[in-house]
Design a protein around this motif. Structure first.
Motif, PDB file in Angstrom:
ATOM      1  N   ASP A 361       0.825  -1.215   0.000  1.00  0.00           N
ATOM      2  CA  ASP A 361       0.000   0.000   0.000  1.00  0.00           C
ATOM      3  C   ASP A 361       0.854   1.257   0.000  1.00  0.00           C
ATOM      4  OD1 ASP A 361      -2.287  -1.537   0.006  1.00  0.00           O
ATOM      5  OD2 ASP A 361      -2.472  -1.531   2.199  1.00  0.00           O
ATOM      6  N   GLU A 362       1.920   1.256   0.793  1.00  0.00           N
ATOM      7  CA  GLU A 362       2.814   2.429   0.822  1.00  0.00           C
ATOM      8  C   GLU A 362       3.499   2.605  -0.522  1.00  0.00           C
ATOM      9  OE1 GLU A 362       3.984   2.184   5.585  1.00  0.00           O
ATOM     10  OE2 GLU A 362       5.351   1.415   4.038  1.00  0.00           O
ATOM     11  N   GLN A 365       1.087   4.077  -2.967  1.00  0.00           N
ATOM     12  CA  GLN A 365       0.853   5.489  -2.654  1.00  0.00           C
ATOM     13  C   GLN A 365       2.006   6.363  -3.140  1.00  0.00           C
ATOM     14  OE1 GLN A 365      -2.023   6.768  -1.233  1.00  0.00           O
ATOM     15  NE2 GLN A 365      -1.063   8.686  -1.878  1.00  0.00           N
ATOM     16  N   GLN A 366       3.234   5.865  -3.023  1.00  0.00           N
ATOM     17  CA  GLN A 366       4.388   6.626  -3.510  1.00  0.00           C
ATOM     18  C   GLN A 366       4.320   6.813  -5.028  1.00  0.00           C
ATOM     19  OE1 GLN A 366       7.847   4.512  -2.184  1.00  0.00           O
ATOM     20  NE2 GLN A 366       7.461   4.908   0.005  1.00  0.00           N
ATOM     21  N   ASP A 368       1.636   6.685  -6.831  1.00  0.00           N
ATOM     22  CA  ASP A 368       0.494   7.555  -7.105  1.00  0.00           C
ATOM     23  C   ASP A 368       0.865   9.027  -6.884  1.00  0.00           C
ATOM     24  OD1 ASP A 368      -2.339   7.735  -7.819  1.00  0.00           O
ATOM     25  OD2 ASP A 368      -2.604   8.475  -5.768  1.00  0.00           O
ATOM     26  N   ASN A 369       1.649   9.316  -5.862  1.00  0.00           N
ATOM     27  CA  ASN A 369       2.099  10.686  -5.631  1.00  0.00           C
ATOM     28  C   ASN A 369       2.980  11.175  -6.777  1.00  0.00           C
ATOM     29  OD1 ASN A 369       0.746  10.704  -3.195  1.00  0.00           O
ATOM     30  ND2 ASN A 369       2.560  10.090  -2.004  1.00  0.00           N
TER      31      ASN A 369
END
Length: 392
Positions: A361-362, A365-366, A368-369
């Motif tokens: 998940d992390e 998210q990275q 996606d950022n």
């Protein structure tokens, strides 16, 4: 029955020495207190023994009741199985023991199997085998044609293997030449056996038919669960599964993997200008374009909406950036025609390589950022994770 119980109780009281002795003591109690206490002690000891026997009898009775309940439960299950089997049992007369040739027997048998598909066997299939097998079936034609071919091959292979029938026929031929009186009876036995053998083969054929249909249905369900219906790519759930598998593989072999997350720029304008059907065509063709520019071991999925995710096994960050640049150029040069009007689009990408100690998940998210950083920097570009450094 009550009188009988009373008589039995009276007999047991009369035959019990402890009760008889107690009655004698009560009728003629001893004058000496020591003798009276001794009689009381004997009576107490008899009572304790009787009390112990009573509880032991109760325990045995409880055990019998538990066994009776278990037998009742097994009997109910056996009755259910018997009722189910009676629906497909061979129609044999209970008096003459002959098999009746009912016209609706096989129809009832087929109806039973169709309503009890849980008794059939099916095996789980991995995604790669599902896609490969299903594509082969579609390439060869209708599944029914493949099934009939398999059934005919089985029948051809199984027919010569029935040794008992062949031996009985040879025996019948030998004894018929010498005029044995048992020849007519043996002919009936051989005829009945052959008839049962044909019925058994027909049951096996019906079973194969339903088993094949179940396997075909399982393959379709596997494809529906793992595949995005619109684009034909892997869906979000399948991509998450592949990420978990790749994470374990990278930890085991100490190799990294990379992730690319792309989003079509200004895709809402396509839907507003040309309609949602045009948007669906754009998504399908973009998905095909992305997949055609990847390796066979790479996984391309529709992440959601107009977002696409690409998993690159054993790929460093620098190599993933090169792949993202290639995908961006392929989308940029793609022309999609809708009602004679060309549609040109660009795509923004976020790229990252997995680092040890980071969760899935992390990691997502990275990436996606990084994708949002590419959007904010003007779209149609590739941005790496962490440094947020613009590549193009």
């Amino acid at each position: 029955m009550i009188r009988a119980r009373k008589k039995t109780s009276q007999k047991s009281e009369q035959s019990d020495p402890a009760l008889q002795r107690t009655a004698q003591v009560l009728a003629n109690p001893p004058e000496d207190r020591t003798e009276l206490l001794a009689e009381y002690f004997v009576l107490s000891d008899s009572f304790n023994k009787l009390h112990h026997q009573l509880y032991k009898t109760i325990a045995i009775s409880d055990s019998y009741q538990q066994q009776l309940k278990e037998l009742s439960r097994k009997q109910e299950q056996s009755d259910i199985k018997l009722r189910q089997l009676s629906e497909v049992a061979l129609p044999i007369c209970m008096y003459c023991h002959k098999i009746r040739t009912d016209d609706n027997y096989w129809q009832r048998l087929e109806t039973y199997f169709s309503s009890h598909v849980d008794i059939m066997f099916s095996h789980g299939i991995c995604p790669d085998c599902v896609k490969t097998t299903y594509s082969k079936l579609e390439g060869r034609g209708q599944p029914a044609a493949v099934l009939s071919q398999l059934q005919s091959e089985r029948q051809k292979a199984a027919a010569p293997e029935d040794e008992p029938l062949r031996e009985m026929k040879e025996l019948l031929e030998r004894i018929s030449t010498v005029g044995d009186p048992l020849t007519p009876e043996l002919e009936k036995i051989v005829s009945r056996y052959a008839k049962l053998l044909r019925r058994f083969s027909k049951i096996v054929t019906i079973s194969d038919s339903y088993q094949f249909q179940l396997q075909d249905l399982n393959m379709r369900l596997e494809l529906m669960v793992r595949t995005d219906i619109l684009t034909g790519l892997a869906n979000r759930m399948e991509m998450l599964n592949q990420l978990e598998v790749e994470l374990k593989r990278s930890e085991r072999h100490n190799k990294t993997f990379s992730l690319i997350l792309g989003d079509l720029d200004l895709f809402k304008q396509v839907n507003d200008t040309f309609g949602h059907l045009a948007g669906d065509r754009v998504l399908r063709q973009i998905g095909t374009q992305l997949k055609d520019n990847l390796r066979s071991e790479d996984v391309c999925a529709r992440w959601g909406g107009e977002e696409f995710m690409v998993l690159l096994p054993e790929t460093s960050l620098e190599q993933a950036v090169i792949v993202a640049e290639k995908l961006a150029a392929a989308v940029r040069g793609k022309e999609i025609v809708w009602d004679t009007q060309p549609i040109h689009l660009t795509m923004s990408f976020g790229v990252g390589a997995f680092c040890a100690g980071c969760s899935i998940d992390e990691f997502i998210q990275q990436v996606d950022n990084a994708l949002y950083a590419a959007k904010n920097a003007g779209r149609d570009r590739v941005v790496k994770v962490c440094t947020q450094k613009q590549v193009t």
